[in-house]
Write a protein that holds these residues in place. Sequence first.
Motif, PDB file in Angstrom:
ATOM      1  N   LEU A  88       0.835  -1.128   0.027  1.00  0.00           N
ATOM      2  CA  LEU A  88      -0.030   0.038  -0.040  1.00  0.00           C
ATOM      3  C   LEU A  88       0.812   1.253   0.062  1.00  0.00           C
ATOM      4  CD1 LEU A  88      -2.880  -0.913   2.479  1.00  0.00           C
ATOM      5  CD2 LEU A  88      -3.232  -0.365   0.102  1.00  0.00           C
ATOM      6  N   MET A  89       2.106   1.218   0.875  1.00  0.00           N
ATOM      7  CA  MET A  89       2.894   2.257   0.904  1.00  0.00           C
ATOM      8  C   MET A  89       3.452   2.617  -0.566  1.00  0.00           C
ATOM      9  SD  MET A  89       5.438   2.017   4.199  1.00  0.00           S
ATOM     10  CE  MET A  89       6.422   3.445   3.957  1.00  0.00           C
ATOM     11  N   ASP A  90       3.893   1.439  -1.116  1.00  0.00           N
ATOM     12  CA  ASP A  90       4.299   1.781  -2.706  1.00  0.00           C
ATOM     13  C   ASP A  90       3.477   2.190  -3.565  1.00  0.00           C
ATOM     14  OD1 ASP A  90       6.636   0.677  -1.530  1.00  0.00           O
ATOM     15  OD2 ASP A  90       6.442  -1.323  -2.165  1.00  0.00           O
ATOM     16  N   ARG A  91       2.217   1.901  -3.539  1.00  0.00           N
ATOM     17  CA  ARG A  91       1.114   2.369  -4.462  1.00  0.00           C
ATOM     18  C   ARG A  91       0.809   3.847  -4.173  1.00  0.00           C
ATOM     19  NH1 ARG A  91      -1.476  -2.602  -4.056  1.00  0.00           N
ATOM     20  NH2 ARG A  91      -3.237  -1.881  -2.927  1.00  0.00           N
ATOM     21  N   ARG A  92       0.513   4.049  -2.893  1.00  0.00           N
ATOM     22  CA  ARG A  92      -0.193   5.203  -2.458  1.00  0.00           C
ATOM     23  C   ARG A  92       0.913   6.579  -2.167  1.00  0.00           C
ATOM     24  NH1 ARG A  92      -4.574   2.989   2.138  1.00  0.00           N
ATOM     25  NH2 ARG A  92      -6.011   2.150   0.499  1.00  0.00           N
ATOM     26  N   TYR A  93       2.227   6.256  -1.780  1.00  0.00           N
ATOM     27  CA  TYR A  93       2.941   7.440  -1.302  1.00  0.00           C
ATOM     28  C   TYR A  93       3.241   8.311  -2.354  1.00  0.00           C
ATOM     29  CZ  TYR A  93       3.985   6.197   3.438  1.00  0.00           C
ATOM     30  OH  TYR A  93       3.935   5.945   4.624  1.00  0.00           O
ATOM     31  N   PRO A  94       3.165   7.894  -3.713  1.00  0.00           N
ATOM     32  CA  PRO A  94       3.242   9.245  -4.813  1.00  0.00           C
ATOM     33  C   PRO A  94       1.888   9.880  -4.865  1.00  0.00           C
ATOM     34  CG  PRO A  94       3.901   6.859  -5.626  1.00  0.00           C
ATOM     35  CD  PRO A  94       3.242   6.792  -4.339  1.00  0.00           C
ATOM     36  N   VAL A  95       0.773   9.085  -4.611  1.00  0.00           N
ATOM     37  CA  VAL A  95      -0.359  10.094  -4.442  1.00  0.00           C
ATOM     38  C   VAL A  95      -0.657  10.966  -3.178  1.00  0.00           C
ATOM     39  CG1 VAL A  95      -3.010  10.019  -4.610  1.00  0.00           C
ATOM     40  CG2 VAL A  95      -1.360   8.115  -5.627  1.00  0.00           C
ATOM     41  N   TYR A  96       0.157  10.418  -2.000  1.00  0.00           N
ATOM     42  CA  TYR A  96      -0.229  11.265  -0.954  1.00  0.00           C
ATOM     43  C   TYR A  96       0.842  12.566  -1.000  1.00  0.00           C
ATOM     44  CZ  TYR A  96      -2.212   7.142   1.719  1.00  0.00           C
ATOM     45  OH  TYR A  96      -2.994   6.124   2.236  1.00  0.00           O
ATOM     46  N   ALA A  97       1.709  12.239  -1.881  1.00  0.00           N
ATOM     47  CA  ALA A  97       2.567  13.539  -1.999  1.00  0.00           C
ATOM     48  C   ALA A  97       1.973  14.464  -2.797  1.00  0.00           C
ATOM     49  CB  ALA A  97       3.970  12.832  -2.736  1.00  0.00           C
ATOM     50  N   GLU A  98       1.117  14.287  -3.369  1.00  0.00           N
ATOM     51  CA  GLU A  98       0.180  15.594  -4.074  1.00  0.00           C
ATOM     52  C   GLU A  98      -0.394  16.566  -2.930  1.00  0.00           C
ATOM     53  OE1 GLU A  98      -2.353  14.430  -7.136  1.00  0.00           O
ATOM     54  OE2 GLU A  98      -0.955  12.855  -7.864  1.00  0.00           O
ATOM     55  N   ALA A  99      -0.329  15.955  -1.476  1.00  0.00           N
ATOM     56  CA  ALA A  99      -1.081  17.054  -0.626  1.00  0.00           C
ATOM     57  C   ALA A  99      -0.312  18.278  -0.686  1.00  0.00           C
ATOM     58  CB  ALA A  99      -1.023  16.092   0.684  1.00  0.00           C
ATOM     59  N   ASP A 100      -1.013  19.408  -0.150  1.00  0.00           N
ATOM     60  CA  ASP A 100      -0.308  20.611  -0.166  1.00  0.00           C
ATOM     61  C   ASP A 100       0.636  20.725   0.978  1.00  0.00           C
ATOM     62  OD1 ASP A 100      -2.358  21.710  -1.617  1.00  0.00           O
ATOM     63  OD2 ASP A 100      -3.742  21.789   0.065  1.00  0.00           O
ATOM     64  N   MET A 101       0.785  19.855   1.898  1.00  0.00           N
ATOM     65  CA  MET A 101       1.821  19.913   2.939  1.00  0.00           C
ATOM     66  C   MET A 101       2.096  18.670   3.424  1.00  0.00           C
ATOM     67  SD  MET A 101       0.458  22.957   5.620  1.00  0.00           S
ATOM     68  CE  MET A 101      -1.169  22.379   5.164  1.00  0.00           C
ATOM     69  N   THR A 102       3.460  18.448   3.951  1.00  0.00           N
ATOM     70  CA  THR A 102       3.696  17.048   4.388  1.00  0.00           C
ATOM     71  C   THR A 102       4.453  17.220   5.655  1.00  0.00           C
ATOM     72  OG1 THR A 102       4.171  16.100   2.141  1.00  0.00           O
ATOM     73  CG2 THR A 102       5.251  15.089   4.109  1.00  0.00           C
ATOM     74  N   VAL A 103       3.786  16.420   6.849  1.00  0.00           N
ATOM     75  CA  VAL A 103       4.593  16.521   8.109  1.00  0.00           C
ATOM     76  C   VAL A 103       5.005  15.061   8.417  1.00  0.00           C
ATOM     77  CG1 VAL A 103       4.136  16.608  10.558  1.00  0.00           C
ATOM     78  CG2 VAL A 103       3.516  18.650   8.922  1.00  0.00           C
ATOM     79  N   LEU A 104       6.047  14.874   9.024  1.00  0.00           N
ATOM     80  CA  LEU A 104       6.585  13.558   9.508  1.00  0.00           C
ATOM     81  C   LEU A 104       5.990  13.133  10.672  1.00  0.00           C
ATOM     82  CD1 LEU A 104      10.504  13.649   8.290  1.00  0.00           C
ATOM     83  CD2 LEU A 104       8.495  12.760   7.205  1.00  0.00           C
ATOM     84  N   SER A 105       5.438  11.763  10.720  1.00  0.00           N
ATOM     85  CA  SER A 105       4.732  11.428  11.820  1.00  0.00           C
ATOM     86  C   SER A 105       5.777  10.434  12.555  1.00  0.00           C
ATOM     87  CB  SER A 105       3.531  10.625  11.426  1.00  0.00           C
ATOM     88  OG  SER A 105       2.800  10.096  12.558  1.00  0.00           O
ATOM     89  N   ARG A 106       6.668  11.002  13.189  1.00  0.00           N
ATOM     90  CA  ARG A 106       7.844  10.172  13.729  1.00  0.00           C
ATOM     91  C   ARG A 106       7.458   9.451  14.949  1.00  0.00           C
ATOM     92  NH1 ARG A 106      10.910  14.734  15.386  1.00  0.00           N
ATOM     93  NH2 ARG A 106       9.326  16.111  14.999  1.00  0.00           N
ATOM     94  N   ASN A 107       8.512   8.443  15.164  1.00  0.00           N
ATOM     95  CA  ASN A 107       8.264   7.962  16.488  1.00  0.00           C
ATOM     96  C   ASN A 107       8.758   8.735  17.771  1.00  0.00           C
ATOM     97  OD1 ASN A 107       7.680   5.715  18.090  1.00  0.00           O
ATOM     98  ND2 ASN A 107       9.760   4.612  17.693  1.00  0.00           N
ATOM     99  N   VAL A 108       7.767   9.740  18.016  1.00  0.00           N
ATOM    100  CA  VAL A 108       7.933  10.817  18.972  1.00  0.00           C
ATOM    101  C   VAL A 108       6.766  11.095  19.552  1.00  0.00           C
ATOM    102  CG1 VAL A 108      10.038  11.996  17.939  1.00  0.00           C
ATOM    103  CG2 VAL A 108       7.809  12.767  17.464  1.00  0.00           C
TER     104      VAL A 108
END
Length: 197
Positions: free
Chosen positions: A153-173
């Motif tokens: 799912l990551m491989d298929r969807r990440y290019p599409v999610y990348a079209e979002a206006d902004m990206t924030v890393l949901s890190r292990n914090v």
Amino acid sequence: MNAKQDNGKPGLRQKALAGLAGRNLILVGLMGAGKSAIGKLVANALDLPYVDTDHEIEAAARMTIADLFVQYGEPEFRALETRVIERILTEGPAIVSTGGGAFVNPVNRALISQSGLSMWLKADLETLWDRVRRRQTRPLLKTENPKQTLKDLMDRRYPVYAEADMTVLSRNVRKETVTRDVLKALAALDGGKTSEE
Ligand SMILES: Nc1ncnc2c1ncn2[C@@H]1O[C@H](COP(=O)(O)OP(=O)(O)OP(=O)(O)O)[C@@H](O)[C@H]1O
Ligand SMILES: O=C(O)C1=C[C@@H](O)[C@@H](O)[C@H](O)C1
Ligand SMILES: [Mg+2]
């Protein structure tokens, strides 16, 4: 997070609201990215309504998403998802958490870009897997090798999610740290510095 700080500069909350400028904030990303968990905290920080499309779908269908998949199938779930997104976005402004597949549908993406800012909560495979492995509520992960399914799912969807206006890393914090990163990303849209930087 006071609206105004002592030095007279606007605080993070105020700057984030200015960046959002009365629009919906729509969180997108894979299962376990934290759309629901972080969405609630962001809504609380900004004092805006919080809406979760998965929750709204379950309320409208009067059954769980897992049951919806079993009884009516994924296409019916996706149709309901689009109707719910359309309704929610006209009722905003709100902080909206979407289901993991929502942004993949071009119709939903168009609805989202018309009425709000999209933000991808991006996480790596190990972080996602660690968060979703214990729960059985996600029908798409009921496979022989759910971790591999998540990776596919990551491989298929990440290019599409990348079209979002902004990206924030949901890190292990801590969730509060990611929440703050979301507020900072919104504040940056308004330009300038907050007194909390
Ligand atoms: N930054 C974080 N640190 C620790 N745990 C987190 C963090 N973000 C989310 N979690 C936890 O990970 C789990 C999954 O998060 P959440 O349900 O918010 O994901 P989601 O993106 O809404 O997934 P879905 O698409 O399946 O609805 C939850 O138990 C949540 O508390
Ligand atoms: O990634 C997906 O396609 C899904 C994620 C969940 O949030 C739910 O919307 C549903 O289980 C489907
Ligand atoms: Mg969720």
